[in-house]
Design a protein around this motif. Sequence first.
Motif, mmCIF file in Angstrom:
data_model
loop_
_atom_site.group_PDB
_atom_site.id
_atom_site.type_symbol
_atom_site.label_atom_id
_atom_site.label_comp_id
_atom_site.label_asym_id
_atom_site.label_seq_id
_atom_site.Cartn_x
_atom_site.Cartn_y
_atom_site.Cartn_z
ATOM 1 N N GLN A 24 0.982 -1.378 -0.085
ATOM 2 C CA GLN A 24 0.103 0.411 0.157
ATOM 3 C C GLN A 24 0.373 0.764 -0.002
ATOM 4 O O GLN A 24 1.690 1.509 0.984
ATOM 5 N N ARG B 44 -1.904 -0.877 -6.794
ATOM 6 C CA ARG B 44 -3.023 -1.273 -6.280
ATOM 7 C C ARG B 44 -2.731 -2.536 -5.496
ATOM 8 O O ARG B 44 -3.250 -2.912 -3.678
ATOM 9 N N ARG C 226 -13.586 -1.302 -4.495
ATOM 10 C CA ARG C 226 -12.195 -1.230 -3.479
ATOM 11 C C ARG C 226 -11.063 -1.574 -3.321
ATOM 12 O O ARG C 226 -9.654 -1.036 -3.681
ATOM 13 N N HIS D 69 -9.827 2.006 -5.191
ATOM 14 C CA HIS D 69 -9.666 2.912 -4.030
ATOM 15 C C HIS D 69 -8.326 2.571 -3.497
ATOM 16 O O HIS D 69 -7.938 3.280 -2.630
ATOM 17 N N ARG D 70 -7.592 1.559 -3.646
ATOM 18 C CA ARG D 70 -6.492 0.868 -2.777
ATOM 19 C C ARG D 70 -5.429 2.267 -4.014
ATOM 20 O O ARG D 70 -4.399 1.864 -2.898
ATOM 21 N N PRO E 236 -3.685 5.470 -3.531
ATOM 22 C CA PRO E 236 -4.200 6.470 -2.475
ATOM 23 C C PRO E 236 -4.459 7.949 -3.574
ATOM 24 O O PRO E 236 -5.426 8.423 -2.887
ATOM 25 N N CYS F 61 -6.511 8.007 -6.656
ATOM 26 C CA CYS F 61 -8.013 8.159 -6.059
ATOM 27 C C CYS F 61 -8.728 8.137 -5.409
ATOM 28 O O CYS F 61 -10.229 8.964 -5.139
ATOM 29 N N ARG F 62 -8.483 7.785 -4.246
ATOM 30 C CA ARG F 62 -8.981 7.559 -2.889
ATOM 31 C C ARG F 62 -9.278 8.862 -2.291
ATOM 32 O O ARG F 62 -10.347 9.474 -1.854
ATOM 33 N N THR G 139 -11.435 10.361 -4.734
ATOM 34 C CA THR G 139 -12.761 10.241 -4.589
ATOM 35 C C THR G 139 -13.575 9.837 -6.131
ATOM 36 O O THR G 139 -14.421 10.649 -6.453
ATOM 37 N N VAL H 138 -16.792 2.274 0.910
ATOM 38 C CA VAL H 138 -15.299 2.509 0.042
ATOM 39 C C VAL H 138 -15.794 4.106 -0.376
ATOM 40 O O VAL H 138 -14.415 4.623 0.165
ATOM 41 N N ALA I 70 -12.853 7.501 1.977
ATOM 42 C CA ALA I 70 -12.404 8.086 0.523
ATOM 43 C C ALA I 70 -12.688 9.462 1.144
ATOM 44 O O ALA I 70 -13.016 10.298 1.683
#
Length: 447
Positions: A229, A272, A312, A315-316, A318, A320-321, A324, A416, A420
Amino acid sequence: MSERVISGRKGGLITLGAADALWAELTTDSAVPAVSAALTWSPADARAGYVLLGARVVAASGGQRGVSEVEVRRAAAELNAVEVEGGDLVRIGPFRGAPAQEHMEGMPLRWRQRIARELQERGGPGWAARGDGGRLRHLAGIDWRRLLVERTDGHTRTWWLPRGVVRLLDAAEHAERQWLHAARAGRERAAVPEQPSRPGRARAAGGGGKTTSLEGPAAPPRSYTGELQGQLYSVLSRKPNMSRKVAGWACAVCRTAPAAVLDHCHEHGYVRAPVCHSCNTLERPDHLYSNDIRVADHYTHLFDTRVGDWLRHWHRCPGCRARTTLPLPHLAAWTAYIACRPLRPTHRDARGSRGRKPCGVLRVSWTGSHHAPRSCLLMVAVDFCPSGEHRVLARVPYREAAERFGSWLAETAPAVAAAAGPDRLDGLPTRSRPVIADTSGEGLALF
């Protein structure tokens, strides 16, 4: 079953001929067609100490003396449990840039290369169906030719197999690789002469250590728990032995097949997770050009059937998370498939039924980049309309698409969505990255 031995077996072993007959009998009703000479016909070679039956490595005791009946039955049960969906296909070739694979002497499966070699050098599926000397070369006891789909688009010919079969063959290749690693390690240990030691130390060295048995199944891949991660793919992919480390994990999406590649976000550069070839192919957008994708049937899995798993996974990253959102190709596909679904026209089913079917094939293209959201515009169109009536359905600004996705994410996968946003740039790469698209779908290695 002429050769099957019912009594008098030593250690539960049956001859290879009896095992062939047992395998054929047990897999008669399998969705994956099996061959009748899985243990005695090329490329199976019991002299190597094992044979592949489906995704299981079955030890051949004493060369060609026999195999365990229990293991043959377990392999058949595993094969019978594999589900095959005729419409869920994975492209397996031909590829100009073939996937890089670790060279290992004595590793005979390499199923993608075997299929490509046979179909390219020997005249295609028609030639293959005629066989060689009356018997076909198989892959892990599977008659893959009966499931192969060949498509021709202009002058381009491509080959496809059902996703369930691709996962099965990937698992077989992984199991064989683990077996051969264990065999090589065993030979290396045997070649090292024992060092004299004190009796007390000898007992300590031989008592509690774990050994790898060549007569048992290989250790299953371990679950991925976010060890990579926040790491950049550009750094991680250069580390030595990374492909071997990746192969030690189970796929982070389906969690059943062994991982084979590192999936990463092409917009932000973050890894990811390790995934299997099948999930990596499913995740890849169907690019026609670098900024133009066709919204194919596999988006049903991504945004309907297993939407929570895929959200999920995406969005691993960072980046994109924090935003959002999704990478631009995925956001474009989502916009066409979900947000613009009510706009897609329907036509009367030509087969005579009273129902109606969606018109043509959805396609989405875009101008600009996610780095310039004010000028980026997504255009959703319909290709192959039977009457030629429809073209562009909608023009959606990037920011509007991202806002729609955020609202849909909160309803569809609240866990999820809760992890985010808000839009924070802390820790993200300072250098902006362009959208890098796999325009041909040919890069299978470390995508």
